[in-house]
Write a protein that holds these residues in place. Sequence first.
Motif, PDB file in Angstrom:
ATOM      1  N   VAL A  85       5.985  -8.876  13.110  1.00 40.02           N
ATOM      2  CA  VAL A  85       5.687  -7.447  13.202  1.00 40.02           C
ATOM      3  C   VAL A  85       4.721  -7.082  12.086  1.00 40.02           C
ATOM      4  N   ARG A  86       3.688  -6.369  12.446  1.00 37.58           N
ATOM      5  CA  ARG A  86       2.776  -5.820  11.444  1.00 37.58           C
ATOM      6  C   ARG A  86       2.623  -4.322  11.707  1.00 37.58           C
ATOM      7  N   LEU A  87       2.805  -3.516  10.682  1.00 37.02           N
ATOM      8  CA  LEU A  87       2.548  -2.084  10.736  1.00 37.02           C
ATOM      9  C   LEU A  87       1.413  -1.795   9.766  1.00 37.02           C
ATOM     10  N   ALA A  88       0.516  -0.898  10.155  1.00 37.14           N
ATOM     11  CA  ALA A  88      -0.691  -0.733   9.337  1.00 37.14           C
ATOM     12  C   ALA A  88      -1.412   0.567   9.649  1.00 37.14           C
ATOM     13  N   LYS A  89      -2.426   0.822   8.867  1.00 36.46           N
ATOM     14  CA  LYS A  89      -3.458   1.820   9.180  1.00 36.46           C
ATOM     15  C   LYS A  89      -4.781   1.080   9.033  1.00 36.46           C
ATOM     16  N   ASP A  90      -5.076   0.281  10.057  1.00 33.42           N
ATOM     17  CA  ASP A  90      -6.209  -0.640  10.040  1.00 33.42           C
ATOM     18  C   ASP A  90      -7.239  -0.135  11.039  1.00 33.42           C
ATOM     19  N   SER A  91      -8.391   0.268  10.538  1.00 32.16           N
ATOM     20  CA  SER A  91      -9.416   0.835  11.415  1.00 32.16           C
ATOM     21  C   SER A  91     -10.097  -0.217  12.279  1.00 32.16           C
ATOM     22  N   LYS A  92      -9.953  -1.483  11.910  1.00 32.86           N
ATOM     23  CA  LYS A  92     -10.613  -2.550  12.663  1.00 32.86           C
ATOM     24  C   LYS A  92      -9.702  -3.774  12.720  1.00 32.86           C
ATOM     25  N   PRO A  93      -8.553  -3.678  13.424  1.00 33.90           N
ATOM     26  CA  PRO A  93      -7.647  -4.830  13.496  1.00 33.90           C
ATOM     27  C   PRO A  93      -8.303  -5.993  14.239  1.00 33.90           C
ATOM     28  N   ASN A  94      -8.038  -7.207  13.768  1.00 36.56           N
ATOM     29  CA  ASN A  94      -8.657  -8.396  14.343  1.00 36.56           C
ATOM     30  C   ASN A  94      -7.557  -9.409  14.662  1.00 36.56           C
ATOM     31  N   ASP A  95      -7.091  -9.401  15.898  1.00 36.79           N
ATOM     32  CA  ASP A  95      -6.001 -10.289  16.293  1.00 36.79           C
ATOM     33  C   ASP A  95      -6.383 -11.755  16.134  1.00 36.79           C
ATOM     34  N   PHE A 110       6.707   6.492  20.165  1.00 38.47           N
ATOM     35  CA  PHE A 110       7.837   5.964  19.400  1.00 38.47           C
ATOM     36  C   PHE A 110       7.439   5.731  17.937  1.00 38.47           C
ATOM     37  N   MET A 111       8.414   5.904  17.052  1.00 44.19           N
ATOM     38  CA  MET A 111       8.245   5.582  15.636  1.00 44.19           C
ATOM     39  C   MET A 111       9.380   4.653  15.238  1.00 44.19           C
ATOM     40  N   GLN A 112       9.026   3.500  14.647  1.00 45.19           N
ATOM     41  CA  GLN A 112      10.034   2.511  14.287  1.00 45.19           C
ATOM     42  C   GLN A 112       9.670   1.810  12.985  1.00 45.19           C
ATOM     43  N   THR A 113      10.684   1.273  12.323  1.00 48.64           N
ATOM     44  CA  THR A 113      10.451   0.403  11.171  1.00 48.64           C
ATOM     45  C   THR A 113      10.108  -0.988  11.693  1.00 48.64           C
ATOM     46  N   ALA A 114       9.643  -1.833  10.802  1.00 51.10           N
ATOM     47  CA  ALA A 114       9.340  -3.216  11.199  1.00 51.10           C
ATOM     48  C   ALA A 114      10.591  -3.914  11.719  1.00 51.10           C
ATOM     49  N   LEU A 115      11.708  -3.695  11.055  1.00 49.78           N
ATOM     50  CA  LEU A 115      12.962  -4.329  11.487  1.00 49.78           C
ATOM     51  C   LEU A 115      13.381  -3.840  12.862  1.00 49.78           C
ATOM     52  N   GLN A 116      13.227  -2.551  13.119  1.00 48.18           N
ATOM     53  CA  GLN A 116      13.605  -2.003  14.426  1.00 48.18           C
ATOM     54  C   GLN A 116      12.734  -2.581  15.530  1.00 48.18           C
ATOM     55  N   TRP A 117      11.431  -2.620  15.307  1.00 43.38           N
ATOM     56  CA  TRP A 117      10.538  -3.126  16.357  1.00 43.38           C
ATOM     57  C   TRP A 117      10.771  -4.611  16.596  1.00 43.38           C
ATOM     58  N   SER A 118      11.153  -5.321  15.544  1.00 45.51           N
ATOM     59  CA  SER A 118      11.399  -6.761  15.701  1.00 45.51           C
ATOM     60  C   SER A 118      12.572  -7.031  16.636  1.00 45.51           C
ATOM     61  N   ASN A 151       0.818  -1.213   0.000  1.00 46.38           N
ATOM     62  CA  ASN A 151       0.000   0.000   0.000  1.00 46.38           C
ATOM     63  C   ASN A 151       0.856   1.270   0.000  1.00 46.38           C
ATOM     64  N   GLY A 152       1.962   1.207  -0.764  1.00 40.64           N
ATOM     65  CA  GLY A 152       2.796   2.385  -0.954  1.00 40.64           C
ATOM     66  C   GLY A 152       3.861   2.626   0.097  1.00 40.64           C
ATOM     67  N   HIS A 153       4.096   1.669   0.989  1.00 40.74           N
ATOM     68  CA  HIS A 153       5.055   1.864   2.078  1.00 40.74           C
ATOM     69  C   HIS A 153       6.328   1.052   1.847  1.00 40.74           C
ATOM     70  N   THR A 154       7.409   1.482   2.501  1.00 38.68           N
ATOM     71  CA  THR A 154       8.727   0.917   2.229  1.00 38.68           C
ATOM     72  C   THR A 154       9.435   0.444   3.494  1.00 38.68           C
ATOM     73  N   GLN A 155      10.521  -0.297   3.294  1.00 37.47           N
ATOM     74  CA  GLN A 155      11.250  -0.932   4.386  1.00 37.47           C
ATOM     75  C   GLN A 155      11.791   0.054   5.414  1.00 37.47           C
ATOM     76  N   ASN A 156      12.324   1.162   4.969  1.00 36.66           N
ATOM     77  CA  ASN A 156      13.004   2.094   5.872  1.00 36.66           C
ATOM     78  C   ASN A 156      12.099   3.189   6.420  1.00 36.66           C
ATOM     79  N   GLU A 157      10.814   3.027   6.264  1.00 41.73           N
ATOM     80  CA  GLU A 157       9.850   4.039   6.696  1.00 41.73           C
ATOM     81  C   GLU A 157       9.391   3.779   8.135  1.00 41.73           C
ATOM     82  N   PRO A 158       9.734   4.672   9.069  1.00 41.03           N
ATOM     83  CA  PRO A 158       9.269   4.487  10.449  1.00 41.03           C
ATOM     84  C   PRO A 158       7.761   4.722  10.554  1.00 41.03           C
ATOM     85  N   HIS A 159       7.139   3.979  11.435  1.00 41.53           N
ATOM     86  CA  HIS A 159       5.707   4.117  11.695  1.00 41.53           C
ATOM     87  C   HIS A 159       5.488   4.396  13.183  1.00 41.53           C
TER      88      HIS A 159
END
Length: 332
Positions: free
Chosen positions: A310-320, A209-217, A55-63
């Motif tokens: 690790v999952r990063l998202a903009k999910d209005s209704k996450p379902n674990d 905090f803002m982190q990439t998937a790799l950082q949070w992992s 959805n337009g996002h990249t590896q080095n992008e902090p979330h």
Amino acid sequence: MVRVLAFLFLVTAALALDPLPPERIQALAAYSNAHGGHALLIRQNGKTLHESYSNGHTQNEPHRIYSGTKAFWCLTAFAAEKDGLFKLDDHVADTITEWQSDQRRSKITIRQLLDFTSGLEPLFGLHQNDFKDRAAAALKAPLVGTTGKSFIYGPASLQVYHELLKRKLREKEQTPIRYLERKVLGPLDLGPQRYLPDPKGTPLLAAGFMQTALQWSELGSWLLKHEEIVSAFKPGNVNRAFGFGIWNNHAAESKSAREVDVEDTLDKKWHAQSWGNACLCRSAPADLIACLGSYGQRLYIVPSQKLVIVRLAKDSKPNDAQMLRLLFANTR
């Protein structure tokens, strides 16, 4: 000889891990992408099984990881106890001396601040970047619940903890931020974070905090190597699925386990929330633990499988439950 046998045992244990089936990983990736996923990283035993960005996002992008921030700050408590600054079951009033004359506040322990059973009103307004003085407001937060018997999720208890840690570190000429960076972030190879200080310089402990998937992992990988810390994430008596900024799936092994949508439940007033026999997913391993952040930010850790997700998202209704079922259904 003993060292050789120990090494062989570890190697055998590593080889014995069942890798996640590729079709299950792809099912989770497809689900994540379709529900606002930005990143999905799956690592097992130190090996990357899957890494994708969508959805337009990249590896080095902090979330923003939102409440994923809490666990980092809670880890400072274990470091502080090891350093002899305090014990988790010490009374907060031993350090916050202005609480000593208050019959109810004087009974609150440091552990109760960190498992959110202090009874303090959550004070969600503390999340605001322009809040004038978080510490002063948190120390005066009304006691709306019963200490040790009410689970109240919110920033106030954590800000009281920050003030306590600040006073403990003052004689050592350290600050809580510097202590966090030395004791927690440094070992994870993470640098300074986004602290969102108020005008008094007090950081927000509940989010930021803002982190990439790799950082949070890296937090997940570090916890897999420190079982003593994972075992110390003891949940409170009220909500057995939460403690020290970490959610757990322990109840999944019980026949009475009840899958709970954490974010939906937290949207309710604290006294209307129900946490009895709560688990994230009945199909997932009972030793799974997780950091959960708003809009679908997730760090799942499964010690028995040496697994970090690790999952990063903009999910209005996450379902674990649904996401974890895609990976673990019929594998327990």
